[in-house]
Design an enzyme around this catalytic site. Structure first.
Site, PDB file in Angstrom:
ATOM      1  CG  ASP A  59      45.819  39.625  30.254  1.00 35.45           C
ATOM      2  OD1 ASP A  59      45.749  40.809  30.639  1.00 35.45           O
ATOM      3  OD2 ASP A  59      45.211  38.689  30.789  1.00 35.45           O
ATOM      4  CG  HIS A  94      44.445  41.588  33.701  1.00 33.89           C
ATOM      5  ND1 HIS A  94      44.382  40.444  32.958  1.00 33.89           N
ATOM      6  CD2 HIS A  94      43.344  41.578  34.495  1.00 33.89           C
ATOM      7  CE1 HIS A  94      43.280  39.768  33.272  1.00 33.89           C
ATOM      8  NE2 HIS A  94      42.642  40.433  34.210  1.00 33.89           N
ATOM      9  CG  ASN A 201      34.770  38.920  37.438  1.00 36.94           C
ATOM     10  OD1 ASN A 201      34.945  37.715  37.468  1.00 36.94           O
ATOM     11  ND2 ASN A 201      35.761  39.777  37.594  1.00 36.94           N
ATOM     12  CB  SER A 265      41.047  37.269  35.366  1.00 36.70           C
ATOM     13  OG  SER A 265      40.479  37.981  34.313  1.00 36.70           O
TER      14      SER A 265
END
Length: 388
Positions: A59, A94, A201, A265
C-alpha cells in the site's frame, strides 16, 4: 506491451476530501465498528486472535507508531524510495487504515480505546508500492517505479508474509492483466502465501474488471453494507470470491483521528484478517484450500449459491475456523482459471526502464479501491512513543 491507464489514481483522489468534524468520544469509536459485530469476531477470538501470522500490506506505507498499531508493525520495505515521508500529510493514510482493519489492537486502559482489527495479534509487514494521490512525487513514481507492485509481492513472499493484502487496483476502462504481476502472484501462491485483493469500486461505473483482483488464485473481496446488501459501488464481476464489510468503516489515520471510509479496499482488509485467523490455527492449508474454505462457509449466499455481486456470500470467520479443522493440508493449483497465466504469461526479462513503462501508473497513485469520504469521528492526542 500495453501501458496501464493513468486513471488508476483518480478514484482515490476524489474520495479523500475532508468534511466538517463530528465530535465523538474515544469509547464511541469501538461501538461504531459494526463490521466486527457482523463477522462475530468475539466468537472467533475464543479460538485465535491471529498470533504468529504476518500479513503484508502492499500500500502507501503504514505508520508504525500509531497508538492502535504500535508493536504490531514489522520493519518493511519501500519500493518507491521517494515522495512523502513520515509526518507529511500525504504519508501512509490508506495503508495505515488497512493495517488497522487487519491488526489494530486499540490503546488506553485495557486497549479499550481506538480501533481494533479482526486479527489483533497478527503482525503487519508494510510494503510501500504506491503513493497517496496528493503526494507531489506521484508523477515521478509513475514514470520510474512501475515495477513496484510485482516486486513488492515477491519481496513480501520472501520475507515472512503468510497473507498478502492488496487493497488497490486498476479498474479503469483500459485495465488489463500484466504478466509480471500475474507471475508475482503465482510465485507467492506457490510459497503458500494467500493473496487477497479488492474487487473494485466500479459498481456505479460500468463494472470494469479490476486487477490484481482478477488474477488466478486471488481471493477477490466485494463490499457489503451493515444490512448484508452489496454496496452500490462494489464491482460485479466473475472473479468475485466473497463479500466483507466495506461501507461506513471506521479507520485509523496517521493524524491520530478516526474517519469513516467506504470501498472494497476495506473489504479486502477484512478478508485478509479472516485469512490470518485461519492461518494462525491451520498454517499448513494451501491458498487454494483457504479460498475454498471461505467460499464453502460464507453465509447469506446469493440465490444459486454464488453471483458476481457478492461471490459466495459474506465471510464467516467462525464457521471457516471450525471447518478448517476437518481439512487436510495439501498443495492445490489456484482455482477459477485452468491455465498458469492469463495470455502467454511473463515476457522475457527486461530492463527496469522497460518494466516501469507499462506499470508506472500503479505506483504513481494510491489507486483504485478504497476509500474514503472522511468524516472525523474522534481526535486523539498524539502520545510520544519511543521507536524500537
Amino acid at each position: 506491451m500495453r501501458r496501464r491507464s493513468a486513471a488508476l489514481s483518480a478514484l482515490l483522489a476524489a474520495s479523500l476530501a475532508l468534511v466538517p468534524t463530528t465530535a465523538a468520544h474515544a469509547d464511541g469509536i469501538r461501538a461504531q465498528q459494526w463490521g466486527l459485530d457482523a463477522l462475530h469476531v468475539q466468537q472467533a477470538w475464543q479460538i485465535t486472535r491471529g498470533k504468529g501470522v504476518t500479513v503484508a500490506v502492499l500500500d502507501t506505507g503504514v505508520e508504525a507508531d500509531h497508538p492502535d498499531l504500535i508493536g504490531n508493525v514489522l520493519a518493511g520495505r519501500d519500493m518507491i524510495g521517494f515522495g512523502a515521508t513520515e509526518g507529511d500529510r500525504p504519508w501512509a493514510r490508506h495503508g495505515t487504515a488497512m493495517a488497522g482493519i487487519i491488526a489494530a489492537h486499540g490503546h488506553g486502559p485495557g486497549d479499550a480505546d481506538g480501533v481494533i482489527g479482526i486479527a489483533p495479534e497478527a503482525k503487519i509487514l508494510p510494503v510501500r508500492v504506491i503513493l497517496e494521490d496528493d503526494d507531489a512525487a506521484r508523477g515521478k513514481a509513475r514514470s520510474t517505479r512501475g515495477n513496484a507492485l510485482a516486486e513488492g509481492i515477491r519481496w513480501a513472499a520472501d520475507h515472512g508474509a503468510n497473507v498478502i493484502n492488496l487493497s488497490l487496483g486498476d479498474d479503469s476502462a483500459s485495465a488489463h492483466p500484466e504478466p509480471a504481476e500475474d507471475e508475482a502472484i503465482q510465485y507467492a501462491l506457490k510459497k503458500n502465501v494467500a493473496v487477497v485483493a479488492s474487487a473494485g469500486n466500479g459498481g456505479e461505473k460500468c463494472d470494469h474488471v479490476s486487477y490484481p483482483a482478477a488474477y488466478p488464485g486471488v481471493i477477490a473481496a466485494t463490499a457489503g453494507d451493515r444490512f448484508g446488501v452489496r454496496a452500490s459501488f462494489s464491482t460485479r464481476r466473475w472473479y468475485a470470491t466473497v463479500s466483507a464489510p466495506g461501507d461506513k468503516i471506521v479507520i485509523a489515520d496517521p493524524d491520530h483521528k478516526y474517519y469513516q471510509g467506504w470501498g472494497t479496499s476495506a473489504a479486502s482488509a477484512f478478508v485478509s484478517g479472516a485469512v490470518a485467523l485461519i492461518k494462525a490455527v491451520h498454517p499448513g492449508l494451501a491458498p487454494a484450500q483457504i479460498k475454498q474454505l471461505l467460499e464453502d462457509t460464507a453465509r447469506d449466499a446469493p440465490v444459486g449459491g454464488r453471483d458476481d455481486s457478492r461471490g459466495f456470500g459474506m465471510i464467516d470467520p467462525v464457521a471457516a475456523l471450525k471447518a478448517a479443522g476437518r481439512m487436510e493440508p495439501r498443495h492445490l493449483q489456484p482455482a477459477a482459471y485452468g491455465r498458469k497465466y492469463f495470455g502467454s504469461g511473463p515476457d522475457a526479462p527486461k530492463s527496469e526502464a522497460d518494466t516501469s513503462d507499462w506499470a508506472a501508473p500503479l505506483a504513481g497513485g494510491a489507486g483504485g479501491v478504497l476509500l474514503m469520504v472522511a468524516v472525523v469521528l474522534w481526535r486523539g492526542r498524539r502520545p510520544r512513543h519511543d521507536r524500537f
